[in-house]
Design a protein around this motif. Structure first.
Motif, PDB file in Angstrom:
ATOM      1  N   ARG A   1      25.810 -54.692 -28.117  1.00 36.12           N
ATOM      2  CA  ARG A   1      24.392 -54.321 -27.958  1.00 36.12           C
ATOM      3  C   ARG A   1      24.258 -52.877 -27.461  1.00 36.12           C
ATOM      4  O   ARG A   1      23.432 -52.117 -27.958  1.00 36.12           O
ATOM      5  CB  ARG A   1      23.701 -55.290 -26.994  1.00 36.12           C
ATOM      6  CG  ARG A   1      23.481 -56.677 -27.593  1.00 36.12           C
ATOM      7  CD  ARG A   1      22.659 -57.531 -26.631  1.00 36.12           C
ATOM      8  NE  ARG A   1      22.415 -58.865 -27.143  1.00 36.12           N
ATOM      9  CZ  ARG A   1      21.448 -59.199 -27.998  1.00 36.12           C
ATOM     10  NH1 ARG A   1      20.626 -58.289 -28.481  1.00 36.12           N
ATOM     11  NH2 ARG A   1      21.294 -60.462 -28.383  1.00 36.12           N
ATOM     12  N   ARG A   2      25.079 -52.493 -26.476  1.00 36.20           N
ATOM     13  CA  ARG A   2      24.943 -51.136 -25.940  1.00 36.20           C
ATOM     14  C   ARG A   2      25.356 -50.088 -26.994  1.00 36.20           C
ATOM     15  O   ARG A   2      24.755 -49.034 -27.137  1.00 36.20           O
ATOM     16  CB  ARG A   2      25.789 -51.004 -24.668  1.00 36.20           C
ATOM     17  CG  ARG A   2      25.676 -49.648 -23.998  1.00 36.20           C
ATOM     18  CD  ARG A   2      24.236 -49.372 -23.530  1.00 36.20           C
ATOM     19  NE  ARG A   2      24.078 -48.002 -23.119  1.00 36.20           N
ATOM     20  CZ  ARG A   2      23.813 -47.603 -21.859  1.00 36.20           C
ATOM     21  NH1 ARG A   2      23.620 -48.498 -20.911  1.00 36.20           N
ATOM     22  NH2 ARG A   2      23.696 -46.343 -21.578  1.00 36.20           N
ATOM     23  N   TYR A   3      26.402 -50.436 -27.754  1.00 41.44           N
ATOM     24  CA  TYR A   3      26.850 -49.540 -28.850  1.00 41.44           C
ATOM     25  C   TYR A   3      25.721 -49.365 -29.870  1.00 41.44           C
ATOM     26  O   TYR A   3      25.435 -48.245 -30.326  1.00 41.44           O
ATOM     27  CB  TYR A   3      28.097 -50.150 -29.493  1.00 41.44           C
ATOM     28  CG  TYR A   3      28.529 -49.506 -30.795  1.00 41.44           C
ATOM     29  CD1 TYR A   3      29.134 -48.242 -30.820  1.00 41.44           C
ATOM     30  CD2 TYR A   3      28.356 -50.172 -32.015  1.00 41.44           C
ATOM     31  CE1 TYR A   3      29.536 -47.665 -32.014  1.00 41.44           C
ATOM     32  CE2 TYR A   3      28.762 -49.603 -33.214  1.00 41.44           C
ATOM     33  CZ  TYR A   3      29.348 -48.347 -33.207  1.00 41.44           C
ATOM     34  OH  TYR A   3      29.747 -47.771 -34.397  1.00 41.44           O
ATOM     35  N   THR A   4      25.054 -50.471 -30.210  1.00 38.91           N
ATOM     36  CA  THR A   4      23.954 -50.405 -31.187  1.00 38.91           C
ATOM     37  C   THR A   4      22.864 -49.465 -30.679  1.00 38.91           C
ATOM     38  O   THR A   4      22.317 -48.647 -31.434  1.00 38.91           O
ATOM     39  CB  THR A   4      23.368 -51.817 -31.417  1.00 38.91           C
ATOM     40  OG1 THR A   4      24.433 -52.705 -31.740  1.00 38.91           O
ATOM     41  CG2 THR A   4      22.344 -51.822 -32.537  1.00 38.91           C
ATOM     42  N   THR A   5      22.554 -49.593 -29.395  1.00 39.40           N
ATOM     43  CA  THR A   5      21.528 -48.719 -28.812  1.00 39.40           C
ATOM     44  C   THR A   5      21.958 -47.256 -28.876  1.00 39.40           C
ATOM     45  O   THR A   5      21.162 -46.375 -29.188  1.00 39.40           O
ATOM     46  CB  THR A   5      21.294 -49.122 -27.336  1.00 39.40           C
ATOM     47  OG1 THR A   5      20.894 -50.481 -27.335  1.00 39.40           O
ATOM     48  CG2 THR A   5      20.220 -48.287 -26.679  1.00 39.40           C
ATOM     49  N   GLU A   6      23.239 -47.006 -28.605  1.00 33.92           N
ATOM     50  CA  GLU A   6      23.726 -45.621 -28.582  1.00 33.92           C
ATOM     51  C   GLU A   6      23.735 -44.979 -29.971  1.00 33.92           C
ATOM     52  O   GLU A   6      23.614 -43.768 -30.090  1.00 33.92           O
ATOM     53  CB  GLU A   6      25.136 -45.554 -27.959  1.00 33.92           C
ATOM     54  CG  GLU A   6      25.186 -45.963 -26.493  1.00 33.92           C
ATOM     55  CD  GLU A   6      24.345 -45.087 -25.581  1.00 33.92           C
ATOM     56  OE1 GLU A   6      24.029 -43.946 -25.962  1.00 33.92           O
ATOM     57  OE2 GLU A   6      23.976 -45.570 -24.485  1.00 33.92           O
ATOM     58  N   ILE A   7      23.925 -45.800 -31.033  1.00 32.25           N
ATOM     59  CA  ILE A   7      23.952 -45.203 -32.390  1.00 32.25           C
ATOM     60  C   ILE A   7      22.638 -45.456 -33.130  1.00 32.25           C
ATOM     61  O   ILE A   7      22.509 -45.112 -34.302  1.00 32.25           O
ATOM     62  CB  ILE A   7      25.146 -45.721 -33.235  1.00 32.25           C
ATOM     63  CG1 ILE A   7      25.038 -47.224 -33.518  1.00 32.25           C
ATOM     64  CG2 ILE A   7      26.476 -45.389 -32.560  1.00 32.25           C
ATOM     65  CD1 ILE A   7      25.961 -47.685 -34.649  1.00 32.25           C
ATOM     66  N   ASN A   8      21.680 -46.027 -32.425  1.00 38.54           N
ATOM     67  CA  ASN A   8      20.450 -46.509 -33.071  1.00 38.54           C
ATOM     68  C   ASN A   8      19.694 -45.436 -33.850  1.00 38.54           C
ATOM     69  O   ASN A   8      19.088 -45.701 -34.869  1.00 38.54           O
ATOM     70  CB  ASN A   8      19.681 -47.259 -31.987  1.00 38.54           C
ATOM     71  CG  ASN A   8      18.252 -46.905 -31.779  1.00 38.54           C
ATOM     72  OD1 ASN A   8      17.652 -46.165 -32.538  1.00 38.54           O
ATOM     73  ND2 ASN A   8      17.689 -47.452 -30.728  1.00 38.54           N
ATOM     74  N   MET A   9      19.823 -44.158 -33.407  1.00 42.68           N
ATOM     75  CA  MET A   9      19.054 -43.100 -34.089  1.00 42.68           C
ATOM     76  C   MET A   9      19.616 -42.727 -35.454  1.00 42.68           C
ATOM     77  O   MET A   9      18.929 -42.089 -36.239  1.00 42.68           O
ATOM     78  CB  MET A   9      18.925 -41.849 -33.195  1.00 42.68           C
ATOM     79  CG  MET A   9      20.199 -41.077 -32.938  1.00 42.68           C
ATOM     80  SD  MET A   9      21.406 -41.951 -31.923  1.00 42.68           S
ATOM     81  CE  MET A   9      20.708 -41.848 -30.296  1.00 42.68           C
ATOM     82  N   ILE A  10      20.837 -43.142 -35.769  1.00 46.29           N
ATOM     83  CA  ILE A  10      21.343 -42.778 -37.105  1.00 46.29           C
ATOM     84  C   ILE A  10      21.550 -43.983 -38.029  1.00 46.29           C
ATOM     85  O   ILE A  10      21.967 -43.825 -39.170  1.00 46.29           O
ATOM     86  CB  ILE A  10      22.641 -41.926 -37.047  1.00 46.29           C
ATOM     87  CG1 ILE A  10      23.794 -42.679 -36.406  1.00 46.29           C
ATOM     88  CG2 ILE A  10      22.400 -40.593 -36.342  1.00 46.29           C
ATOM     89  CD1 ILE A  10      25.158 -42.005 -36.653  1.00 46.29           C
ATOM     90  N   ILE A  11      21.277 -45.213 -37.529  1.00 47.31           N
ATOM     91  CA  ILE A  11      21.399 -46.372 -38.428  1.00 47.31           C
ATOM     92  C   ILE A  11      20.016 -46.918 -38.777  1.00 47.31           C
ATOM     93  O   ILE A  11      19.020 -46.556 -38.143  1.00 47.31           O
ATOM     94  CB  ILE A  11      22.287 -47.496 -37.841  1.00 47.31           C
ATOM     95  CG1 ILE A  11      21.710 -48.020 -36.503  1.00 47.31           C
ATOM     96  CG2 ILE A  11      23.718 -47.024 -37.686  1.00 47.31           C
ATOM     97  CD1 ILE A  11      22.389 -49.312 -36.025  1.00 47.31           C
TER      98      ILE A  11
END
Ligand code: NAD
Length: 435
Positions: free
Chosen positions: A138-148
């Protein structure tokens, strides 16, 4: 301006992994054979965009630990980025960039409107509790959320991740926007918008290509195995790709004489009962201890006397040091980059039929694409329909690679890359260079 070092071998940022360096060298070889516009080759040797993120999570013991994560988008000329998320203790930016490059060529080769991307976290997933794995995802998703996103870049499972991780990614991305966005990932559970047949698609596709290879060898009068009860098979890696490939080829009546995972391998010269091995593995989470087989090492598995070898674990397992011991007549690259360039040359000289990764394991991204299409339409297909469409796309791609191979009289690896690069290069030239 003169061509920088990055124009020949990739820049210092990407260059540290064998997988990346091998991929660039293979691209250069394909570029030379097909006389690719050097400006296109220059652009394809480096990724478009890369993000490195810190992923802090609270462990079950109360301490905070920070992991390193990546998402690399190699080329998005043909459409949104597409590629898996790898959880592995040794994954790094360069390896992820090399895998993203392979995704670009794979998507183009099989005719998808998708670009190439890949992601990963440097972590040993076997050391995480379920709660820790969920927090990390979940935290990884949040950290890359702006490019996916469904129109930008769509992750999927890879080594160390599965449908559950995709459900957590989809939920996190959706929570942040306030409504369900299933199209942000593929390889999701069917209950949250996944496709029937996705979990089996990569292994199934691997076996389709082996059947095509055997037919091709027979049709062209070359020596090669048939796919029947006389055929012996060894499978390296018993995960989402390897276990399914082993089962599918077992179901065709062949003798799967050896399988292995990270803990070691099983060997039975009369053939293993693969459904029973899967049952044992599901219960015990290891192959070790399975009755009716001898224990062998991973190195011994690669050297087993067999007709078909399916390396389906990680990259760089068949190298100049062990290639002379490999006896298979067909090698189907279920994994990405399992054969190093030096080993590949030797195998090709010996006349071993190699089914290159970008062709062999493309079934996963093909059905990921079907999942994305079904999600956009909110219209879901039966597994029979998914499999029939998968078989059709794989057959077309196999034929395309064989046509290129006979046109250029080159090795299979080069032919597969040319098949991927040809379409992409046309699209890049048509779109031109911005600004
Ligand atoms: P997975 O995590 O489900 O399985 C990996 C398997 O390899 C496990 O059995 C593991 O024990 C074994 N393994 C790991 N390190 C090993 C080592 N050093 N020696 C021997 N065995 C080892 O991963 P997966 O999804 O099956 O992916 C396997 C390969 O296939 C990777 O190269 C991946 O990039 C590629 N691939 C996967 C998909 C997909 O849809 N999952 C699609 C295309 C390509």
């Amino acid at each position: 301006m003169s061509t920088s070092k990055s124009g020949t071998l990739g820049s210092h940022l990407w260059d540290s992994s064998d997988l990346y360096r091998n991929s660039v060298l293979q691209l250069q070889e394909a570029a030379d054979v097909m006389r690719l516009d050097p400006n296109v080759a220059e652009r394809l040797k480096v990724p478009k965009r890369a993000l490195i993120v810190s992923v802090p999570i609270r462990l079950d013991n109360g301490n905070i630990k920070v992991f390193e994560g990546y998402r690399v988008q190699h080329n998005m000329t043909l459409g949104p980025g597409k590629g898996g998320i790898r959880f592995h203790p040794e994954v790094n930016l360069s390896e992820v960039a090399g895998l993203a490059m392979l995704m670009t060529f794979k998507c183009s080769l099989v005719g998808l409107p998708l670009g190439g991307a890949k992601g990963g976290i440097r972590v040993d997933p076997t050391q995480l509790s379920r709660q820790e794995a969920q927090s990390l995802t979940r935290r990884y998703t949040t950290e890359i959320n702006m490019i996916i996103g469904p129109d930008k870049d769509i992750p999927a499972p890879d080594v160390g991740t599965d449908a559950q991780h995709m459900a957590w990614m989809m939920d996190t991305f959706s929570q942040e926007r306030g409504f369900a966005i299933p199209g942000v990932v593929t390889g999701k559970p069917v209950e949250v918008g996944g496709s029937l047949g996705r979990a089996e698609s990569t292994g199934r596709g691997v076996v389709y290509t082996i059947q095509h290879a055997a037919k091709h060898l027979a049709a062209t009068g070359q020596q090669g195995p048939k796919i029947d009860s006389s055929t012996t098979v060894a499978v390296h890696g018993f995960g989402k790709v390897g276990a399914v490939a082993a089962l599918e080829i077992f179901n065709l009546g062949t003798k799967v004489i050896a399988v292995s995972d990270i803990s070691g391998g099983l060997y039975n010269k009369n053939g293993l009962n693969i459904p029973e091995v899967i049952k044992y593995f599901t219960k015990n989470r290891t192959l070790v201890g399975y009755p009716e087989a001898e224990l062998i090492s991973n190195e011994e598995l690669l050297a087993v006397n067999c007709d078909v070898l399916i390396p389906a674990a990680i990259d760089g397992v068949i190298t100049k040091d062990n290639v002379s011991r490999v006896k298979a007549k067909i090698i189907a690259e279920g994994a990405n980059g399992p054969i190093t360039n030096e080993a590949l040359k030797e195998l090709e000289e010996r006349g071993v039929f190699i089914i290159p990764d970008v062709l062999c394991n493309a079934g996963g991204v093909i059905v990921s694409y079907f999942e994305w299409v079904q999600g956009i339409q909110n219209l879901f297909w039966s597994e029979t329909e998914v499999n029939a469409r998968l078989a059709e796309v794989m057959a077309t791609a196999f034929k395309k690679v064989m046509d290129v191979q006979s046109r250029h009289r080159c090795g299979m690896k080069t032919a597969a890359l040319i098949s991927g690069v040809e379409r992409l290069a046309k699209a890049m030239l048509l779109r031109g260079l911005f600004p």
